[in-house]
Design an enzyme around this catalytic site. Structure first.
Site, PDB file in Angstrom:
ATOM      1  N   GLU A 168      26.201 -48.853  -2.232  1.00  0.00           N
ATOM      2  CA  GLU A 168      26.949 -48.179  -1.181  1.00  0.00           C
ATOM      3  C   GLU A 168      26.057 -47.754   0.068  1.00  0.00           C
ATOM      4  O   GLU A 168      25.026 -46.866  -0.643  1.00  0.00           O
ATOM      5  CB  GLU A 168      27.859 -46.958  -1.558  1.00  0.00           C
ATOM      6  CG  GLU A 168      28.730 -46.597  -0.443  1.00  0.00           C
ATOM      7  CD  GLU A 168      29.477 -45.410  -0.862  1.00  0.00           C
ATOM      8  OE1 GLU A 168      30.739 -45.689  -1.428  1.00  0.00           O
ATOM      9  OE2 GLU A 168      29.121 -44.180  -0.675  1.00  0.00           O
ATOM     10  N   LYS A 181      13.586 -52.072   2.521  1.00  0.00           N
ATOM     11  CA  LYS A 181      14.444 -52.737   3.783  1.00  0.00           C
ATOM     12  C   LYS A 181      14.494 -51.888   4.913  1.00  0.00           C
ATOM     13  O   LYS A 181      14.093 -52.123   5.956  1.00  0.00           O
ATOM     14  CB  LYS A 181      15.627 -53.400   3.404  1.00  0.00           C
ATOM     15  CG  LYS A 181      15.714 -54.661   2.393  1.00  0.00           C
ATOM     16  CD  LYS A 181      17.102 -55.175   2.228  1.00  0.00           C
ATOM     17  CE  LYS A 181      17.069 -56.215   1.295  1.00  0.00           C
ATOM     18  NZ  LYS A 181      16.335 -57.357   1.841  1.00  0.00           N
TER      19      LYS A 181
HETATM   20  P1  GTP Z   1      35.266 -42.335  -3.168  1.00  0.00           P
HETATM   21  O1  GTP Z   1      35.763 -42.759  -4.204  1.00  0.00           O
HETATM   22  O2  GTP Z   1      35.037 -40.721  -2.795  1.00  0.00           O
HETATM   23  O3  GTP Z   1      33.672 -42.843  -3.194  1.00  0.00           O
HETATM   24  O4  GTP Z   1      35.811 -42.978  -1.929  1.00  0.00           O
HETATM   25  P2  GTP Z   1      36.343 -44.506  -1.367  1.00  0.00           P
HETATM   26  O5  GTP Z   1      36.585 -45.257  -2.639  1.00  0.00           O
HETATM   27  O6  GTP Z   1      37.613 -44.080  -0.842  1.00  0.00           O
HETATM   28  O7  GTP Z   1      35.527 -45.051  -0.281  1.00  0.00           O
HETATM   29  P3  GTP Z   1      35.310 -44.312   1.100  1.00  0.00           P
HETATM   30  O8  GTP Z   1      34.389 -45.206   1.907  1.00  0.00           O
HETATM   31  O9  GTP Z   1      36.408 -43.717   1.807  1.00  0.00           O
HETATM   32  O10 GTP Z   1      34.260 -43.082   0.682  1.00  0.00           O
HETATM   33  C1  GTP Z   1      32.966 -43.272   0.180  1.00  0.00           C
HETATM   34  C2  GTP Z   1      32.083 -41.869   0.310  1.00  0.00           C
HETATM   35  O11 GTP Z   1      32.153 -41.694   1.463  1.00  0.00           O
HETATM   36  C3  GTP Z   1      32.430 -40.815  -0.468  1.00  0.00           C
HETATM   37  O12 GTP Z   1      32.110 -40.711  -1.624  1.00  0.00           O
HETATM   38  C4  GTP Z   1      31.804 -39.701   0.492  1.00  0.00           C
HETATM   39  O13 GTP Z   1      30.317 -39.628   0.078  1.00  0.00           O
HETATM   40  C5  GTP Z   1      31.894 -40.200   1.743  1.00  0.00           C
HETATM   41  N1  GTP Z   1      33.383 -39.630   2.296  1.00  0.00           N
HETATM   42  C6  GTP Z   1      34.555 -40.207   2.575  1.00  0.00           C
HETATM   43  N2  GTP Z   1      35.540 -39.521   3.059  1.00  0.00           N
HETATM   44  C7  GTP Z   1      34.781 -38.250   3.365  1.00  0.00           C
HETATM   45  C8  GTP Z   1      35.196 -37.238   3.958  1.00  0.00           C
HETATM   46  O14 GTP Z   1      36.209 -37.181   4.425  1.00  0.00           O
HETATM   47  N3  GTP Z   1      34.312 -36.086   4.069  1.00  0.00           N
HETATM   48  C9  GTP Z   1      33.245 -36.062   3.704  1.00  0.00           C
HETATM   49  N4  GTP Z   1      32.270 -35.203   3.785  1.00  0.00           N
HETATM   50  N5  GTP Z   1      32.672 -37.402   2.949  1.00  0.00           N
HETATM   51  C10 GTP Z   1      33.521 -38.294   2.846  1.00  0.00           C
HETATM   52 MG    MG Z   2      31.592 -41.881  -3.446  1.00  0.00          MG
END
Ligand code: GTP
Ligand code: MG
Length: 250
Positions: free
Chosen positions: A159, A40
């Site tokens: 995601e 896509k």
């Molecule tokens: P995860 O359990 O870590 O996957 O996060 P979540 O369920 O709280 O969801 P969110 O959408 O906040 O984050 C998903 C993904 O975004 C993470 O796995 C990272 O890949 C990225 N991410 C989120 N916050 C940060 C951050 O502060 N720094 C970086 N480098 N990546 C981030």
């Molecule tokens: Mg993640």
């Protein structure tokens, strides 16, 4: 625990037997979902290039979460150790990351992707409009798309993270620092990262501004190039056909 101990633990063997095949199947289905999203995105990129004469996407990356990472997250989140609970509870088994040239492109890509009939939006988090306290910016979308298997369509979660080059640069560095300090990042580095996030945002604004300015300038006509690819004989036949059609219209 050495290898002999691991294998002697009956509950562990039972767990591995029960989880191994469903987990491998789940990972395979999520790889298919990644492949669907990549197709896509590739189509959107090529059509966009055709329409607007520039490439809005700098880079696309993807991954399917490994077995150890899935199990680690399941334990951290207190999710039940069953295939069904894992499938429902972990939304980033399939991950696609799209790096765009400009902020406007990140929203454009998200909008066109989510508007597609076979894409169901589960959640969207706009960390560009609303950055995380550490300065993290990106658009996050949890999407559900059907994967067509022999048994029929299987709705599968992917995601999708969409960000600019500057946001990506910042996020990769922050990630490395976070892991190096195992989460306990010294205060001066946190402050520096926060400053760097602001500088990255400034860069995004300036690049976008420059881009807008260049785009409004009138491009040279490429009519000559378009005619160049047609040989004399074909040109003559087209000319005759145009005359013929014009006579028909009179
Ligand atoms: P995860 O359990 O870590 O996957 O996060 P979540 O369920 O709280 O969801 P969110 O959408 O906040 O984050 C998903 C993904 O975004 C993470 O796995 C990272 O890949 C990225 N991410 C989120 N916050 C940060 C951050 O502060 N720094 C970086 N480098 N990546 C981030
Ligand atoms: Mg993640």
């Amino acid at each position: 625990m050495d290898d002999a101990d691991r294998l002697a633990d009956p509950s562990m063997i039972e767990f591995i037997r029960r989880i191994r095949d469903p987990l491998a199947r789940m990972q395979m289905e999520h790889q298919f979902a990644v492949d669907e999203v990549l197709t896509k995105v590739s189509i959107l990129r090529r059509e966009f290039l055709h329409l607007h004469r520039y490439n809005p996407i700098e880079h696309v990356g993807s991954r399917v979460k490994s077995t150890p990472s899935i199990l680690d997250k399941v334990l951290r989140r207190g999710i039940e150790l069953s295939p069904e609970a894992i499938r429902a509870g972990i939304t980033d088994i399939a991950g696609v990351r799209i790096t765009c040239s400009f902020i406007a492109d990140t929203y454009r890509i998200l909008d066109t992707l989510t508007a597609q009939a076979d894409v169901r939006v589960v959640t969207i988090k706009d960390y560009i409009a609303d950055p995380k306290p550490n300065g993290y910016k990106s658009l996050h979308a949890i999407l559900e798309i059907p994967v067509f298997l022999t048994t029929g369509p299987v709705p599968t979660i992917v995601e999708v993270q969409i960000r600019t080059i500057a946001m990506d640069f910042w996020a990769s560095l922050e990630h490395k620092i976070y892991y190096k300090y195992e989460g306990a990042v010294p205060a001066h580095l946190t402050a520096d990262l926060s400053d760097a996030a602001e500088v990255a945002a400034q860069l995004d604004r300036r690049m976008e501004h420059l881009h807008q300015e260049v785009r409004t300038a009138t491009p040279p006509s490429d009519d000559a190039v378009a005619i160049d690819v047609l040989d004399e004989k074909l040109l003559r036949r087209i000319r005759e056909r145009i005359r013929h059609q014009q006579r028909g219209n009179e």
